[in-house]
Design a protein around this motif. Structure first.
Motif, mmCIF file in Angstrom:
data_model
loop_
_atom_site.group_PDB
_atom_site.id
_atom_site.type_symbol
_atom_site.label_atom_id
_atom_site.label_comp_id
_atom_site.label_asym_id
_atom_site.label_seq_id
_atom_site.Cartn_x
_atom_site.Cartn_y
_atom_site.Cartn_z
ATOM 1 N N MET A 167 0.855 -1.185 0.000
ATOM 2 C CA MET A 167 0.000 0.000 0.000
ATOM 3 C C MET A 167 0.894 1.238 0.000
ATOM 4 O O MET A 167 1.851 1.315 0.754
ATOM 5 C CB MET A 167 -0.910 -0.028 1.227
ATOM 6 N N LYS A 168 0.533 2.189 -0.837
ATOM 7 C CA LYS A 168 1.214 3.477 -0.859
ATOM 8 C C LYS A 168 0.244 4.521 -0.321
ATOM 9 O O LYS A 168 -0.923 4.551 -0.722
ATOM 10 C CB LYS A 168 1.637 3.824 -2.281
ATOM 11 N N ILE A 169 0.732 5.335 0.595
ATOM 12 C CA ILE A 169 -0.086 6.407 1.158
ATOM 13 C C ILE A 169 0.661 7.716 0.968
ATOM 14 O O ILE A 169 1.849 7.828 1.291
ATOM 15 C CB ILE A 169 -0.401 6.159 2.639
ATOM 16 N N THR A 170 -0.058 8.693 0.435
ATOM 17 C CA THR A 170 0.488 10.035 0.272
ATOM 18 C C THR A 170 -0.354 10.998 1.093
ATOM 19 O O THR A 170 -1.585 10.907 1.081
ATOM 20 C CB THR A 170 0.470 10.473 -1.214
ATOM 21 N N ILE A 171 0.321 11.885 1.780
ATOM 22 C CA ILE A 171 -0.344 12.991 2.458
ATOM 23 C C ILE A 171 -0.042 14.221 1.610
ATOM 24 O O ILE A 171 1.099 14.677 1.554
ATOM 25 C CB ILE A 171 0.174 13.207 3.907
ATOM 26 N N HIS A 187 -3.036 2.861 -3.862
ATOM 27 C CA HIS A 187 -2.521 4.192 -3.507
ATOM 28 C C HIS A 187 -3.670 5.045 -2.983
ATOM 29 O O HIS A 187 -4.637 5.309 -3.701
ATOM 30 C CB HIS A 187 -1.880 4.847 -4.727
ATOM 31 N N ILE A 188 -3.536 5.466 -1.724
ATOM 32 C CA ILE A 188 -4.507 6.372 -1.116
ATOM 33 C C ILE A 188 -3.816 7.703 -0.877
ATOM 34 O O ILE A 188 -2.719 7.745 -0.319
ATOM 35 C CB ILE A 188 -5.041 5.836 0.226
ATOM 36 N N VAL A 189 -4.459 8.772 -1.294
ATOM 37 C CA VAL A 189 -3.958 10.122 -1.042
ATOM 38 C C VAL A 189 -4.925 10.817 -0.093
ATOM 39 O O VAL A 189 -6.118 10.961 -0.400
ATOM 40 C CB VAL A 189 -3.823 10.942 -2.343
ATOM 41 N N PHE A 190 -4.414 11.216 1.073
ATOM 42 C CA PHE A 190 -5.175 12.022 2.013
ATOM 43 C C PHE A 190 -4.797 13.472 1.752
ATOM 44 O O PHE A 190 -3.605 13.791 1.669
ATOM 45 C CB PHE A 190 -4.835 11.645 3.456
ATOM 46 N N VAL A 191 -5.781 14.349 1.634
ATOM 47 C CA VAL A 191 -5.525 15.743 1.287
ATOM 48 C C VAL A 191 -5.907 16.654 2.453
ATOM 49 O O VAL A 191 -7.050 16.613 2.922
ATOM 50 C CB VAL A 191 -6.300 16.170 0.024
ATOM 51 N N ILE A 192 -4.944 17.461 2.882
ATOM 52 C CA ILE A 192 -5.164 18.436 3.951
ATOM 53 C C ILE A 192 -4.993 19.826 3.350
ATOM 54 O O ILE A 192 -3.929 20.150 2.821
ATOM 55 C CB ILE A 192 -4.163 18.257 5.109
ATOM 56 N N GLY A 193 -6.024 20.641 3.426
ATOM 57 C CA GLY A 193 -5.966 21.987 2.879
ATOM 58 C C GLY A 193 -5.197 22.940 3.772
ATOM 59 O O GLY A 193 -4.694 22.572 4.841
ATOM 60 N N GLY A 194 -5.126 24.163 3.338
ATOM 61 C CA GLY A 194 -4.477 25.216 4.108
ATOM 62 C C GLY A 194 -5.421 25.788 5.157
ATOM 63 O O GLY A 194 -6.465 25.194 5.466
ATOM 64 N N SER A 195 -5.078 26.932 5.675
ATOM 65 C CA SER A 195 -5.854 27.518 6.771
ATOM 66 C C SER A 195 -7.284 27.885 6.360
ATOM 67 O O SER A 195 -8.161 27.995 7.212
ATOM 68 C CB SER A 195 -5.134 28.750 7.324
ATOM 69 N N LEU A 196 -7.537 28.025 5.070
ATOM 70 C CA LEU A 196 -8.882 28.360 4.589
ATOM 71 C C LEU A 196 -9.673 27.124 4.157
ATOM 72 O O LEU A 196 -10.839 27.231 3.811
ATOM 73 C CB LEU A 196 -8.800 29.346 3.423
#
Length: 159
Positions: A1-5, A102-111
């Motif tokens: 498993m590949k995980i990308t943040i 491949h799972i990509v977890f996406v974290i946005g910026g302050s907005l």
């Protein structure tokens, strides 16, 4: 498993850098981890709604560039599904069984995240109705991914 943040901004605080490094090291037993940071935009105090949207769009374009076409994308969003640790573990396991590599977890910026990024997401995940600093969220997410693998492997982990 590949995980990308995939995340906006750099970590500035040493305690967060240390925590993130520790969970990244622990996860090495279970998956290939990549952290893809994209530049954040400065948001002036009192920014208009239009400016805030433009900032999210710019950050969103950068995020979309680091997300592979074949990846399963999970956007962290306050209106996403709230799962407990066991449910998150089951979700990751189910994706693996279904052939997702491949799972990509996406974290946005302050907005937060741009609509274009949310549209690209296959799922939305919320950790709480509360707002957390996006830099702290990176460490919390890594801890929960680590906990998920421990649960899947029936390995002990503190509660």
């Amino acid at each position: 498993m590949k995980i990308t943040i995939a995340c906006v901004g750099k970590i500035k605080e040493k305690y967060l850098t240390a925590g993130i490094a520790e969970y990244a090291k622990r996860l090495g037993r279970y998956c290939t981890l990549k952290i893809a940071e994209v530049a954040d935009e400065k948001t002036p105090d009192g920014a208009s709604e239009a400016l805030e949207k433009a900032i999210k769009v710019k950050e969103g374009e950068r995020l979309l560039k680091v997300i592979p076409d074949n990846a399963y994308v999970v956007a962290l969003a306050i209106d996403g599904d709230m799962l407990d640790s066991v449910q998150l573990s089951e979700k990751i396991a189910d994706l693996t069984v279904c052939g997702v590599s491949h799972i990509v977890f996406v974290i946005g910026g302050s907005l937060g995240l741009a609509d274009e990024v949310l549209s690209r997401a296959d799922a939305k995940l919320s950790f709480s109705k509360m707002t957390f600093p996006h830099q702290l969220m990176r460490m919390i997410l890594l801890e929960q991914i680590y906990r998920s693998f421990r649960i899947q492997n029936h390995e002990p982990y503190h509660k």
